[in-house]
Design a protein around this motif. Structure first.
Motif, PDB file in Angstrom:
ATOM      1  N   CYS A  56       0.272   3.046   3.798  1.00  0.00           N
ATOM      2  CA  CYS A  56       0.804   2.534   5.057  1.00  0.00           C
ATOM      3  C   CYS A  56       1.954   1.562   4.860  1.00  0.00           C
ATOM      4  CB  CYS A  56      -0.315   1.851   5.860  1.00  0.00           C
ATOM      5  SG  CYS A  56      -0.993   0.385   5.046  1.00  0.00           S
ATOM      6  N   CYS A  68      -7.555   0.274   1.031  1.00  0.00           N
ATOM      7  CA  CYS A  68      -6.555  -0.615   1.632  1.00  0.00           C
ATOM      8  C   CYS A  68      -7.164  -1.289   2.859  1.00  0.00           C
ATOM      9  CB  CYS A  68      -5.318   0.192   2.034  1.00  0.00           C
ATOM     10  SG  CYS A  68      -4.169  -0.704   3.097  1.00  0.00           S
ATOM     11  N   ALA A  92      -5.621  -2.485   5.442  1.00  0.00           N
ATOM     12  CA  ALA A  92      -4.943  -2.107   6.682  1.00  0.00           C
ATOM     13  C   ALA A  92      -5.288  -0.676   7.118  1.00  0.00           C
ATOM     14  CB  ALA A  92      -3.439  -2.275   6.529  1.00  0.00           C
ATOM     15  N   CYS A  93      -5.146   0.296   6.203  1.00  0.00           N
ATOM     16  CA  CYS A  93      -5.280   1.702   6.626  1.00  0.00           C
ATOM     17  C   CYS A  93      -6.505   2.400   6.037  1.00  0.00           C
ATOM     18  CB  CYS A  93      -4.011   2.488   6.273  1.00  0.00           C
ATOM     19  SG  CYS A  93      -3.812   2.772   4.501  1.00  0.00           S
ATOM     20  N   CYS A 107       0.847  -1.187   0.000  1.00  0.00           N
ATOM     21  CA  CYS A 107       0.000   0.000   0.000  1.00  0.00           C
ATOM     22  C   CYS A 107       0.885   1.240   0.000  1.00  0.00           C
ATOM     23  CB  CYS A 107      -0.897  -0.008   1.235  1.00  0.00           C
ATOM     24  SG  CYS A 107      -1.751   1.557   1.511  1.00  0.00           S
TER      25      CYS A 107
END
Ligand SMILES: [Zn+2]
Length: 248
Positions: A39, A61, A63-64, A36
């Motif tokens: 992040c 994304c 994750a973030c 990504c």
């Protein structure tokens, strides 16, 4: 067959996205694995499936939550669609294989030129060699027409660059030469004509709606790529249609 080629196009398009992001920065396209840009988290294989993952993740994304660029699904779908069109136009022939290679390069060039206003030599210069070699193998265009294509396709831009003092870039010149290598000089001229025509219409439209000022440069590579793709698939019919209509 069509569905299979579309899927293959999606996968190649996914690879082209890596090329588009990394090649202009001189980074390796083989490693590290995709991460990504927000992040830095590596993208797991199940989040890296062409098109499907973008839809499943709703363009964010995991994750973030940062938005993933629309470049990714657009390039994938465009490549899939072009592969199908090439098959419908050329059938299961060696010409189709060559066409798919050129179309993949044109997709990458278009996206890179739109994003950064450059056309990387690492694509166009090998592309010239690949174009001449491919025609030697398939015989679609004679070696002489292919070499003349390099000279004419590149030469026209060289003249424009010298006459205008830099209104057009060296990248456009090498792309013109590459199209000439693949298409031969006749079809390459038709590709240039279509590029000037569509580029002119779009430039006029942008000026009229004041999206661009008179001084802003509009990259020409995408129009060259469009003209190249159209004439690659339908150039001979277009040329015949034109000649029958206006010259007989
Ligand atoms: Zn992230």
């Amino acid at each position: 067959m069509v569905a299979l080629l579309f899927l293959l196009g999606l996968v190649i398009g996914s690879f082209l996205n890596v090329v588009i992001s990394r090649v202009p920065e001189g980074r390796s396209i083989w490693r590290p694995r995709s991460a990504c840009v927000g992040c830095g988290t590596s993208i797991a294989w199940h989040d890296n499936i062409p098109l499907v993952s973008f839809v499943m993740l709703r363009g964010r994304c995991r994750a973030c939550g940062m938005a993933i660029s629309w470049q990714y699904p657009i390039v994938e779908v465009a490549t899939g669609a072009l592969f199908v069109l090439a098959y419908l136009a050329l059938g299961p022939t060696p010409n189709f294989v060559v066409a798919v290679v050129l179309l993949a390069m044109l997709v990458a060039i278009t996206a890179i030129d739109l994003a950064r206003q450059i056309i990387p030599d690492v694509i166009t210069l090998p592309g010239i060699i690949v174009g001449v070699t491919a025609n030697l193998a398939t015989g679609r265009v004679t070696w002489l027409e292919s070499l003349l294509g390099v000279a004419v396709g590149g030469g026209i831009f060289l003249v424009i660059i010298l006459a205008s003092g830099g209104g057009m870039g060296g990248g456009d010149m090498k792309l013109g030469a590459m199209l000439g290598a693949f298409l031969g000089w006749k079809i390459a001229l038709l590709a240039l004509f279509l590029a000037v025509l569509t580029g002119g219409v779009v430039a006029l439209g942008l000026l009229m709606f004041r999206r661009r000022g008179r001084k802003d440069a509009i990259p020409f590579g995408p129009f060259l790529a469009l003209g190249g793709a159209v004439t690659l698939l339908w150039g001979e019919s277009l040329l015949r249609w034109y000649l029958e209509r206006f010259l007989v």
